[in-house]
Design an enzyme around this catalytic site. Structure first.
Site, PDB file in Angstrom:
ATOM      1  N   PRO B  72       6.389   2.069   4.670  1.00  0.00           N
ATOM      2  CA  PRO B  72       5.032   2.043   5.221  1.00  0.00           C
ATOM      3  C   PRO B  72       3.969   1.886   4.131  1.00  0.00           C
ATOM      4  O   PRO B  72       4.139   2.379   3.011  1.00  0.00           O
ATOM      5  CB  PRO B  72       4.902   3.409   5.909  1.00  0.00           C
ATOM      6  CG  PRO B  72       5.888   4.282   5.213  1.00  0.00           C
ATOM      7  CD  PRO B  72       7.003   3.394   4.731  1.00  0.00           C
ATOM      8  N   HIS B  73       2.909   1.172   4.467  1.00  0.00           N
ATOM      9  CA  HIS B  73       1.790   1.041   3.540  1.00  0.00           C
ATOM     10  C   HIS B  73       0.591   0.498   4.294  1.00  0.00           C
ATOM     11  O   HIS B  73       0.725   0.057   5.434  1.00  0.00           O
ATOM     12  CB  HIS B  73       2.148   0.114   2.375  1.00  0.00           C
ATOM     13  CG  HIS B  73       2.370  -1.311   2.802  1.00  0.00           C
ATOM     14  ND1 HIS B  73       1.387  -2.264   2.712  1.00  0.00           N
ATOM     15  CD2 HIS B  73       3.434  -1.934   3.343  1.00  0.00           C
ATOM     16  CE1 HIS B  73       1.863  -3.417   3.175  1.00  0.00           C
ATOM     17  NE2 HIS B  73       3.103  -3.245   3.566  1.00  0.00           N
ATOM     18  N   ALA B  74      -0.598   0.535   3.667  1.00  0.00           N
ATOM     19  CA  ALA B  74      -1.792  -0.069   4.261  1.00  0.00           C
ATOM     20  C   ALA B  74      -2.427  -0.968   3.197  1.00  0.00           C
ATOM     21  O   ALA B  74      -1.730  -1.426   2.288  1.00  0.00           O
ATOM     22  CB  ALA B  74      -2.738   1.004   4.777  1.00  0.00           C
TER      23      ALA B  74
END
Lengths: 93, 159
Positions: B72-74
């Site tokens: 996960p990342h943004a």
């Protein structure tokens, strides 16, 4: 040949795909290609011969005229190699 | 890769950024834990955690990149302070909704400050996550120290 690698944001998955595909094609001695990572939103309207994306992005790529390559395991070089070389050969053939 | 300093995975995963055998009952909880580790290591602002969850809801669970493994990342503008990584393992796997690669018991979250600094680490991630022996050790590590031992194993193999 233009290869677009796609993911949601253009930072993680699409970069991973670009790095692996670059490795694979270099090993095959290919030089006449360009790999561009995109996020899904920015890619719309861009030209590519081959589009490589994670398997569950399939529904977002229905309208594309490019050869679509869908990858299940994005760190599996064997899967990526097999599928990308098949797509490259279909372009050249 | 230009003159910008590259972050190495084996430096980024350290005593501050690994967490073994966390209990989570949903993907949201698992992402919150991985995000909290980034916050506590001063790599991101707290709002980055919500941005990661929002991204997963909006774009689907494609961040489950390999069997049992999510990344996960943004985006940088979602509150990244500096490029970094966190590694979290779960006691019980959780479902993200990815048909191919669920359920997930390893999360490798990251924060990227731009499109360059994390590239070397991504190359390392690809080698690390595709090594079945190392992933077995990651899954059986019962403490943060044991998890760090696996990172050191990887460092030896990779250099």
């Amino acid at each position: 040949m233009i290869i677009a690698t796609l993911c949601g944001m253009g930072f993680g998955t699409s970069m991973l795909l670009k790095l692996t595909i670059d490795d694979v094609l270099k090993e095959e001695g290919m030089t006449n290609y360009q790999i561009i990572p995109w996020d899904l939103g920015s890619f719309k309207g861009q030209r590519a011969d081959i589009v490589v994306a994670p398997m569950d992005m399939e529904s977002h790529l229905k309208d594309s005229s490019a050869t679509i390559v869908l990858i299940k395991n994005l760190v599996d070089k064997v899967e990526i190699k097999e599928k990308i070389l098949a797509a490259v050969n279909s372009q050249e053939g | 890769m230009g003159a910008k300093l590259q972050v190495r995975l084996t430096d980024a995963l350290n005593a501050q950024t690994v967490k073994a055998k966390v209990t989570a009952t949903s993907w949201e909880q698992a992402v919150e834990v991985a995000g909290m580790v980034l916050v506590q290591a001063n790599l991101v602002e707290p709002r980055y955690i919500d941005a990661m969850k929002k991204t997963l809801r909006k774009l689907g669970p494609y961040s489950v990149i390999a069997p049992g493994i999510a990344m996960p990342h943004a985006r940088p503008e979602d509150g990244v302070i500096q490029t970094g990584f966190s590694l979290v393992t779960l006691v019980n796997p959780v479902t993200f909704g990815n048909a191919e690669n669920d359920p997930v018991d390893i999360l490798l979250a990251f924060s990227a400050s731009d499109k360059e600094r994390h590239i070397t680490a991504l190359k390392e991630i690809s080698v690390f996550l595709s090594n079945d022996g190392l992933m077995r050790k990651v899954r059986t590590a019962n403490s943060n120290d044991q998890l760090l031992d696996v990172i050191r194993d990887f460092e030896r193999i990779n250099n």
